[in-house]
Design a protein around this motif. Structure first.
Motif, PDB file in Angstrom:
ATOM      1  N   MET A  22       0.838  -1.190   0.000  1.00  0.00           N
ATOM      2  CA  MET A  22       0.000   0.000   0.000  1.00  0.00           C
ATOM      3  C   MET A  22       0.873   1.240   0.000  1.00  0.00           C
ATOM      4  O   MET A  22       2.015   1.218   0.444  1.00  0.00           O
ATOM      5  CB  MET A  22      -0.928   0.023   1.203  1.00  0.00           C
ATOM      6  N   LYS A  23       0.326   2.321  -0.542  1.00  0.00           N
ATOM      7  CA  LYS A  23       0.957   3.637  -0.530  1.00  0.00           C
ATOM      8  C   LYS A  23      -0.087   4.649  -0.081  1.00  0.00           C
ATOM      9  O   LYS A  23      -1.243   4.563  -0.477  1.00  0.00           O
ATOM     10  CB  LYS A  23       1.463   4.024  -1.917  1.00  0.00           C
ATOM     11  N   TYR A  24       0.373   5.593   0.748  1.00  0.00           N
ATOM     12  CA  TYR A  24      -0.544   6.622   1.210  1.00  0.00           C
ATOM     13  C   TYR A  24       0.259   7.854   1.589  1.00  0.00           C
ATOM     14  O   TYR A  24       1.091   7.803   2.506  1.00  0.00           O
ATOM     15  CB  TYR A  24      -1.355   6.122   2.413  1.00  0.00           C
ATOM     16  N   GLN A  25       0.051   8.942   0.889  1.00  0.00           N
ATOM     17  CA  GLN A  25       0.641  10.246   1.177  1.00  0.00           C
ATOM     18  C   GLN A  25       2.140  10.163   1.464  1.00  0.00           C
ATOM     19  O   GLN A  25       2.640  10.650   2.478  1.00  0.00           O
ATOM     20  CB  GLN A  25      -0.089  10.927   2.332  1.00  0.00           C
ATOM     21  N   GLY A  26       2.881   9.529   0.574  1.00  0.00           N
ATOM     22  CA  GLY A  26       4.328   9.448   0.706  1.00  0.00           C
ATOM     23  C   GLY A  26       4.848   8.324   1.579  1.00  0.00           C
ATOM     24  O   GLY A  26       6.050   8.168   1.738  1.00  0.00           O
ATOM     25  N   SER A  28       4.868   4.080   2.357  1.00  0.00           N
ATOM     26  CA  SER A  28       4.623   2.810   1.674  1.00  0.00           C
ATOM     27  C   SER A  28       4.913   1.654   2.617  1.00  0.00           C
ATOM     28  O   SER A  28       5.758   1.753   3.512  1.00  0.00           O
ATOM     29  CB  SER A  28       5.487   2.688   0.415  1.00  0.00           C
ATOM     30  N   LEU A  29       4.203   0.567   2.389  1.00  0.00           N
ATOM     31  CA  LEU A  29       4.401  -0.667   3.129  1.00  0.00           C
ATOM     32  C   LEU A  29       4.182  -1.814   2.155  1.00  0.00           C
ATOM     33  O   LEU A  29       3.195  -1.841   1.419  1.00  0.00           O
ATOM     34  CB  LEU A  29       3.414  -0.763   4.296  1.00  0.00           C
ATOM     35  N   HIS A  30       5.117  -2.750   2.135  1.00  0.00           N
ATOM     36  CA  HIS A  30       5.029  -3.892   1.229  1.00  0.00           C
ATOM     37  C   HIS A  30       5.439  -5.138   1.988  1.00  0.00           C
ATOM     38  O   HIS A  30       6.392  -5.114   2.779  1.00  0.00           O
ATOM     39  CB  HIS A  30       5.946  -3.703   0.020  1.00  0.00           C
ATOM     40  N   GLY A  31       4.724  -6.238   1.761  1.00  0.00           N
ATOM     41  CA  GLY A  31       5.064  -7.508   2.389  1.00  0.00           C
ATOM     42  C   GLY A  31       4.803  -8.667   1.456  1.00  0.00           C
ATOM     43  O   GLY A  31       3.933  -8.595   0.587  1.00  0.00           O
ATOM     44  N   GLU A  32       5.580  -9.717   1.633  1.00  0.00           N
ATOM     45  CA  GLU A  32       5.410 -10.927   0.834  1.00  0.00           C
ATOM     46  C   GLU A  32       5.770 -12.130   1.697  1.00  0.00           C
ATOM     47  O   GLU A  32       6.786 -12.126   2.393  1.00  0.00           O
ATOM     48  CB  GLU A  32       6.317 -10.899  -0.387  1.00  0.00           C
ATOM     49  N   TYR A  33       4.922 -13.148   1.652  1.00  0.00           N
ATOM     50  CA  TYR A  33       5.189 -14.425   2.310  1.00  0.00           C
ATOM     51  C   TYR A  33       5.220 -15.484   1.225  1.00  0.00           C
ATOM     52  O   TYR A  33       4.378 -15.488   0.328  1.00  0.00           O
ATOM     53  CB  TYR A  33       4.094 -14.746   3.336  1.00  0.00           C
ATOM     54  N   PHE A  34       6.220 -16.382   1.282  1.00  0.00           N
ATOM     55  CA  PHE A  34       6.293 -17.404   0.244  1.00  0.00           C
ATOM     56  C   PHE A  34       6.487 -18.785   0.845  1.00  0.00           C
ATOM     57  O   PHE A  34       7.026 -18.958   1.934  1.00  0.00           O
ATOM     58  CB  PHE A  34       7.417 -17.108  -0.761  1.00  0.00           C
ATOM     59  N   LEU A  35       6.017 -19.765   0.088  1.00  0.00           N
ATOM     60  CA  LEU A  35       6.192 -21.188   0.371  1.00  0.00           C
ATOM     61  C   LEU A  35       6.807 -21.797  -0.886  1.00  0.00           C
ATOM     62  O   LEU A  35       6.317 -21.568  -1.984  1.00  0.00           O
ATOM     63  CB  LEU A  35       4.848 -21.859   0.647  1.00  0.00           C
ATOM     64  N   HIS A  60       9.186 -11.230   3.636  1.00  0.00           N
ATOM     65  CA  HIS A  60       9.888  -9.991   3.313  1.00  0.00           C
ATOM     66  C   HIS A  60       8.961  -8.829   3.634  1.00  0.00           C
ATOM     67  O   HIS A  60       7.799  -8.823   3.227  1.00  0.00           O
ATOM     68  CB  HIS A  60      10.239  -9.979   1.815  1.00  0.00           C
ATOM     69  N   LEU A  61       9.457  -7.838   4.391  1.00  0.00           N
ATOM     70  CA  LEU A  61       8.694  -6.640   4.709  1.00  0.00           C
ATOM     71  C   LEU A  61       9.544  -5.418   4.401  1.00  0.00           C
ATOM     72  O   LEU A  61      10.745  -5.407   4.696  1.00  0.00           O
ATOM     73  CB  LEU A  61       8.309  -6.591   6.190  1.00  0.00           C
ATOM     74  N   GLN A  62       8.930  -4.399   3.801  1.00  0.00           N
ATOM     75  CA  GLN A  62       9.631  -3.147   3.531  1.00  0.00           C
ATOM     76  C   GLN A  62       8.691  -1.975   3.795  1.00  0.00           C
ATOM     77  O   GLN A  62       7.530  -2.001   3.396  1.00  0.00           O
ATOM     78  CB  GLN A  62      10.139  -3.082   2.092  1.00  0.00           C
TER      79      GLN A  62
END
Length: 120
Positions: A22-26, A28-35, A60-62
């Protein structure tokens, strides 16, 4: 990585991921889980447990924030992986400089700490 002096020559990979951002007013948050499953592994020599599949998973979280809108973003990220070959973590901080305020012209730099990478 699976036996001394033996190279993996063939395998089948199955991968499932869950990705959200997601992005909001400058901000950002991004996540991914994998198997991930590796199966049907063949090598240049004998492999222990070659008939078994290898399963690992990770996250992975950023998170980022623009400190100069459209031009300079600071970010932090972290990730981990766990599986039968071991596990590891990553921690990083960095920045992205967007030239001309355009997303396709960017210079990125980060400082990363890796702890017990399973690829070593």
């Amino acid at each position: 990585a699976l036996a001394p002096g033996v190279r993996v020559t063939d395998y089948t990979i199955y991968l499932a991921t869950l990705d959200a951002g997601m992005k909001y007013q400058g901000l950002s948050l991004h996540g991914e889980y994998f198997l991930r499953w590796l199966a049907d592994i063949d090598g240049s020599g004998p492999l222990p447990n070659a008939s078994e599949s290898i399963f690992d998973h990770g996250l992975h979280l950023q998170a980022g924030a623009f400190i100069i809108p459209k031009y300079l973003e600071l970010f932090t990220r972290s990730s981990f992986i766990k599986g039968p070959q071991g596990g590891g973590q990553e921690y990083a901080v960095g920045f992205n400089h967007f030239f001309r305020g355009a997303e396709n012209w960017r210079l990125g730099c980060d400082v990363t700490y890796l702890n017990d990478s399973p690829a070593e």
